[in-house]
Design a protein around this motif. Sequence first.
Motif, PDB file in Angstrom:
ATOM      1  N   THR A 108       0.839  -1.193   0.000  1.00 14.17           N
ATOM      2  CA  THR A 108       0.000   0.000   0.000  1.00 14.17           C
ATOM      3  C   THR A 108       0.878   1.249   0.000  1.00 14.17           C
ATOM      4  OG1 THR A 108      -0.042   0.143   2.413  1.00 14.17           O
ATOM      5  CG2 THR A 108      -1.729  -1.238   1.353  1.00 14.17           C
ATOM      6  N   THR A 109       0.236   2.400  -0.161  1.00 15.08           N
ATOM      7  CA  THR A 109       0.967   3.668  -0.106  1.00 15.08           C
ATOM      8  C   THR A 109       1.671   3.827   1.238  1.00 15.08           C
ATOM      9  OG1 THR A 109      -0.596   4.715  -1.627  1.00 15.08           O
ATOM     10  CG2 THR A 109       0.738   6.189  -0.256  1.00 15.08           C
ATOM     11  N   GLN A 110       1.012   3.407   2.298  1.00 12.33           N
ATOM     12  CA  GLN A 110       1.618   3.486   3.629  1.00 12.33           C
ATOM     13  C   GLN A 110       2.847   2.578   3.728  1.00 12.33           C
ATOM     14  OE1 GLN A 110      -1.126   2.708   6.833  1.00 12.33           O
ATOM     15  NE2 GLN A 110       0.434   2.872   8.422  1.00 12.33           N
ATOM     16  N   ASP A 111       2.740   1.377   3.169  1.00 13.17           N
ATOM     17  CA  ASP A 111       3.884   0.463   3.143  1.00 13.17           C
ATOM     18  C   ASP A 111       5.053   1.097   2.395  1.00 13.17           C
ATOM     19  OD1 ASP A 111       2.370  -1.552   4.377  1.00 13.17           O
ATOM     20  OD2 ASP A 111       1.722  -2.371   2.455  1.00 13.17           O
ATOM     21  N   LEU A 112       4.750   1.660   1.232  1.00 12.90           N
ATOM     22  CA  LEU A 112       5.787   2.247   0.394  1.00 12.90           C
ATOM     23  C   LEU A 112       6.475   3.418   1.084  1.00 12.90           C
ATOM     24  CD1 LEU A 112       3.817   2.133  -2.953  1.00 12.90           C
ATOM     25  CD2 LEU A 112       5.907   0.869  -2.471  1.00 12.90           C
TER      26      LEU A 112
END
Length: 549
Positions: A108-112
């Motif tokens: 996800t964007t948060q992971d990235l």
Amino acid sequence: MNKNHFKFWPPRLSKSLTIPKTTIYDNLVISTKKYPDKIAIHYYGRSITYTELLEEVEILAGYLKKKLGVEKQEKVLLFMQNSPQYLISFFAILRLRAVVVPINPMSTTQDLAFYVKDCDIKYAIIGEELYDNIVPLIKETSLNNIIVTSYSEYSGEYNENNDFKPNLANNNQKLSNVIFWKDALSETYQIDEYDGLEDDVAMIPYTSGTTGMPKGCIHPNRTIQANTVGASLWMNMTADAIPLLTLPLFHVTGLIHSALAPIQSGSTIVMMTRWDRDYAAKEMERHGCTHWINISTMLIDFLSNPNMNSYSLSSLQVIGGGGAPLPEAVGEQLYERTGLRYYEGYGLTETISHTHFNPPNRPKLQCLGIPSFDVDARVIDLATGSEVGPHELGELVVNGPQVFSGYYNREDENKVSHIEIDGKQFFRTGDIVKMDEEGYFFIVDRLKRMINASGFKVWPTEVEAILYKHPAVEQACVVSAPDKKRGETVKAFIILKTDFIGKIKEDEIIEWSKSQMAAYKYPRIIEFVESFPTTSSGKILWRELQEKS
């Protein structure tokens, strides 16, 4: 160091391996010199020769260096699904002596944001379908240049479902610092002669985070080369081999066994972007695939295909994998269908894939195998750290040429993840195993996954292996469930085979289990489900099922 396993070492194969001083990038250059017109990649009806592959690597490397300013040891995020562009990008980054940071395309964007911050990443090469996940980071993080590609740019006539149709080219919201792949490869820049070294950091793949936040594993060319060459030799992969690539390339097993080892050998890769059991069988028949490294869930799905008997699999010579033990019943089904024994291996992100292999001439089912070239593997007591004897449970620790240089920016974790034995540094895997008297290793489970039922240790993997013997069970995943009397108890999520849906009840499987395993082990709770949550590499996300219990 136990040497009993040498009795079962593959004939005519040396027990030690001299690792080349050359780099992973050198492997591509050397294979191209040897086999310039040979097909390197078959991709949905399009074929790419070794010469074409290297030419595009050089062009992209020139753009990254001269246009974007990528420097030596700069970390570049690689965020896409399996495709020729993945390998072109991978080698282009290495061409500059920069560092590949491969990321799961399900992130996800948060992971990235975590990965970008952790490695201070400025550049990314991504699949177009992942654009929306990463573009918010351009203004919020160090990321400032993104090259975007659509898989359709390389797929051919066999892309029957038009899965890779590009959309971004018509998107008016594209930012100025987002570069289209075709534009990056339309310019040619001269760059300095390659002078990479074996100790250059080549990759920082991240652990899956099963025991906390993901950690970057530092791998120089040297550790990657150890397993690349080792895999080629163990699997008898020659220039005439035709491996089927179905595991994701961001994952170390898929990268080493289905891409880097074949390229080092000069083989021809048959590449798939997404798993499809019918298409996989078609490609095996169409191209005469010889090698297939997979994961047990993928093989279970492949063999459960009702159309399986309509395909010829006679070209297959080697089939195996890792990630999770293969149920004995599935291994027997494979043998009946193909005449091949499945041979498993074992490894970690920290060891850039395998530390153990099953000998092709004497594999054991549900077994990690024996230590690979120059690997010293031992089983230690969880409390004392001392070595235990055959068939005793303990933590697996390994020392070998493929073991990483350490976690990136995690000095405290580097200290606790290693132990010194007989003057040697061993990596603590966190996996609970046992070794038999012949030197074969068997997984019991992850240390974090153990179920404590009334003080008895229950290892989910062991219970799952028994459940697979029931004729109605297609897949099983065992987790703990709260219990007022036992503290924790055993629960099994089960996917039924099609013929048994609606014809068997949960209690029947519980009763059957009582006769198959010890009283404290058998599942007290069974829940039938239609599917399991999985990672893109096919591993079952048991923690998600655990949260539902």
